[in-house]
Design an enzyme around this catalytic site. Sequence first.
Site, PDB file in Angstrom:
ATOM      1  N   ARG A 174       0.872  -1.177   0.000  1.00 60.38           N
ATOM      2  CA  ARG A 174       0.000   0.000   0.000  1.00 60.38           C
ATOM      3  C   ARG A 174       0.911   1.230   0.000  1.00 60.38           C
ATOM      4  NH1 ARG A 174      -2.878  -3.777  -0.612  1.00 60.38           N
ATOM      5  NH2 ARG A 174      -4.970  -4.156   0.249  1.00 60.38           N
ATOM      6  N   GLY A 262      -9.234  -9.021  -3.643  1.00 64.95           N
ATOM      7  CA  GLY A 262      -9.310 -10.202  -2.785  1.00 64.95           C
ATOM      8  C   GLY A 262      -8.696 -11.453  -3.379  1.00 64.95           C
ATOM      9  N   GLY A 264      -5.538 -12.036  -4.189  1.00 61.56           N
ATOM     10  CA  GLY A 264      -4.313 -12.368  -3.473  1.00 61.56           C
ATOM     11  C   GLY A 264      -4.586 -12.925  -2.088  1.00 61.56           C
ATOM     12  N   ASP A 265      -5.649 -12.444  -1.447  1.00 62.15           N
ATOM     13  CA  ASP A 265      -6.018 -12.965  -0.139  1.00 62.15           C
ATOM     14  C   ASP A 265      -6.517 -14.403  -0.267  1.00 62.15           C
ATOM     15  OD1 ASP A 265      -5.477 -10.355   0.676  1.00 62.15           O
ATOM     16  OD2 ASP A 265      -7.585  -9.762   0.475  1.00 62.15           O
TER      17      ASP A 265
END
Length: 317
Positions: A174, A262, A264-265
């Site tokens: 980030r 989401g 990658g999560d």
Amino acid sequence: MTRSTTFDVIAFGETMAMMVADDPGELAEVTRFTKRIAGADNNVAIGLARLGLTVGWVSRVGDDSFGRFIRQTLASEGLDVSRLSTDERHPTGFQLKSRRDDGGDPAVEYFRRGSAASHMGPEDVPESLLSSARHLHCTGIPPALGEGPLALSEHAMKTMRRVGGSVSFDPNLRPSLWKDRETMRHHLNRLASLADVVLPGLSEGEILTGESTPQGVAEFYLSRGVREVVIKLGPEGAWYQNDSTGFMVPGVKVDRVVDTVGAGDGFATGFVSAWLEGLPAEQCVARANQIGAFAVQVSGDMEGLPTRDALERAMAS
């Protein structure tokens, strides 16, 4: 000697309330929203819980309706929220998210500066909690929230290794939350070196290491003491490497991409869950690819994360 544990996994981070636009278009023009929760760290925690793992969640929320909504939602997903603190001085962070039905990245506006979670510190994750778990999953988001969460991340990772547990780390960059990219690279590479497994995307790995190939990124972290590195390559799949081998595992074909947030999560959920089950590396990456594919086929950050039955049906087919 086998450690006696209560939790399979401990995870920590900031859960935000998320107001998702009901209709496509510019956020300024949208008038109807649906309330959900957001946060990469809690997405993985929820994904692991849906697969049947016992997960303890550590965070702070404000003494407000968003905080109560988050607590109720996480508990309903099966997370242990006994270490989710209520901060009476600082508010719960939230975000606005646009709707995209064409597979593009939605617009997101954050309202998290000075939030309750940004005031977390090492005291939120005591050694006794980490000693009660097999594994700690971390991302690069909490360290970007402030000095307290940065210190928490380092404390938790070092302590978990010292008490005999394992650690995974997803950089989850980030850049806008950091003072500058050099500061981000310094801290995240230092934290990554404390993990057993590191899970960057290729573009993230290039930013953090200066290497442009999966092999180069993997070797950067392996040379710093990491045991295993898995490089996410989007639809192409993922590259796995340890000190003795390296190989590619193809991605899962998806007919229609709805929402990439989401993915990658979901990948981290798949790899960590399989890794904790002791599956061979290739099967760990295959599961990671499968859950990542689940995630992009529905709207929402965590809505595509499967139950154990849904995962087993998909892997069997």
